[in-house]
Write a protein that holds these residues in place. Sequence first.
Motif, short mmCIF file in Angstrom:
data_model
loop_
_atom_site.label_atom_id
_atom_site.label_comp_id
_atom_site.label_asym_id
_atom_site.label_seq_id
_atom_site.Cartn_x
_atom_site.Cartn_y
_atom_site.Cartn_z
N ARG A 159 -1.48 12.14 6.13
CA ARG A 159 -2.15 12.94 7.21
C ARG A 159 -2.97 14.16 6.78
N ASN A 160 -2.29 14.73 6.22
CA ASN A 160 -2.48 16.07 5.43
C ASN A 160 -3.88 15.81 4.41
N LEU A 161 -3.79 14.59 3.58
CA LEU A 161 -5.01 14.28 2.69
C LEU A 161 -6.06 13.83 3.44
N MET A 162 -6.11 13.09 4.33
CA MET A 162 -7.04 12.78 5.30
C MET A 162 -7.73 14.04 5.85
N PHE A 163 -7.02 14.80 6.46
CA PHE A 163 -7.49 16.10 7.15
C PHE A 163 -8.39 16.95 6.09
N THR A 164 -7.63 17.16 4.93
CA THR A 164 -8.28 17.67 3.63
C THR A 164 -9.65 17.17 3.30
N SER A 177 0.99 -1.19 0.02
CA SER A 177 0.15 0.00 -0.26
C SER A 177 0.85 1.20 0.04
N HIS A 178 0.72 2.09 -1.21
CA HIS A 178 1.47 3.60 -1.23
C HIS A 178 0.79 4.35 -0.09
N ILE A 179 1.78 5.12 0.74
CA ILE A 179 1.57 6.02 1.63
C ILE A 179 1.19 7.35 0.89
N THR A 221 8.14 8.44 8.01
CA THR A 221 7.28 9.55 8.55
C THR A 221 6.93 10.78 7.65
N LYS A 222 7.76 11.15 6.80
CA LYS A 222 7.48 12.04 5.90
C LYS A 222 6.56 11.80 5.07
N TYR A 223 6.60 10.47 4.46
CA TYR A 223 5.44 10.09 3.68
C TYR A 223 4.05 10.24 4.51
N LEU A 224 4.25 9.67 5.89
CA LEU A 224 2.90 9.84 6.69
C LEU A 224 2.42 11.04 7.03
N ALA A 225 3.02 11.91 6.98
CA ALA A 225 2.84 13.57 7.01
C ALA A 225 1.86 13.78 5.97
N HIS A 226 2.43 13.47 4.57
CA HIS A 226 1.68 13.89 3.58
C HIS A 226 0.31 13.11 3.55
#
Length: 356
Positions: free
Chosen positions: A346-351, A267-269, A339-344
């Motif tokens: 998270r931002n997508l989910m919040f958006t 699964s891609h992050i 963790t850098k990819y996970l930050a991206h």
Amino acid sequence: MQQQNYEEYWKLTNAFTDYNGRKFLDTLKTCVNFVDKYLKEEYAETKYSRLQLAVAKVNPISLISVRKSINQLVKLGFINPFLLSYHPQVHDYINAKTNRKRETLLSKIVYSNSSFNRAVNKNSSIKQINFLIQTLIEQGKLSKDEIIALMLVDIEARTEPFLTAYELQEYVKKAKDEDFVSRKYNQVAYLYNLLGKLDDLVFVKDDLYFKEDAQQIFGEDLKAIIKRRDPYLHRLYKNQLQEECEELYGYPMCVLEKLCYPVLIASHIKPFIQSDENEAYDPNNGLLLSRTVDSLFDLKYISFTDDGEMLFSKRVSEDVKRFWKNYRLEKTVLNIHRTKYLAHHRNLMFTIDSIS
């Protein structure tokens, strides 16, 4: 708009996601050989049981998964109900020399013969994919919300083989009011997976188009928008994720559930379509997950903090949150690059949450 029970929706079975893979082809071939061998034998549950055992020999999975795999072949139109016949182009599909040829054959088989209402012991003439494509012809494109809304349509109760724009928006409202996508996120993912494999259809971000229409609208930008995976690089990418699991846990497994499922998803992050060439096949931009977790993660219903704690979208129901609340990713999985990819992510989910 016709009234219908909320639980009446397009029900897919998805034991396989890779229709070119050896397991899918071996299972299909076993079913075809069984139908040929016992063509003159009337359907009975004992006959179905013998087919299940035959499939289990070539694809050693649980009997529940075996039944799902056979039902998927029936629903997609490869094998006909009651195990007495199959689509005339099935042999061409099995023996195709290229995946590209199979893509065309898959589209023909699914469009001409699929019905999600079918089962091994039940026939149906209701064709959901045909209805969806006829609606796409009428509308020009279908958004993600509109595709999900179509899953609530009782086709049998309709006189027209498509939805008008007004009717479509009524069903979109109905799906949102009933929180359909949160309750049936696996079914939504299954339909998306199938549509993504059909010839001459293309997703541009979350909107479904006919490829020719998309080319006219987006021109040269289309190639960049619908970037296709390189199958060899993707295989290497998944191999690296499996090797990482073997080093950490001894076996390839879902890194969240710690279970060695027979099928695991790389699964891609950061979504593949948003990744550059390096990010697309960077194993740090991936997690080895079960199908259920991958569906939640891919559709941004869940994400993770840098410490591995699970985060939930506001679109997720409370019972789902309670079930998963104690699961987390271990720190050994969470290197600085991941963790850098996970930050991206998270931002997508919040958006998505902020606009839904």
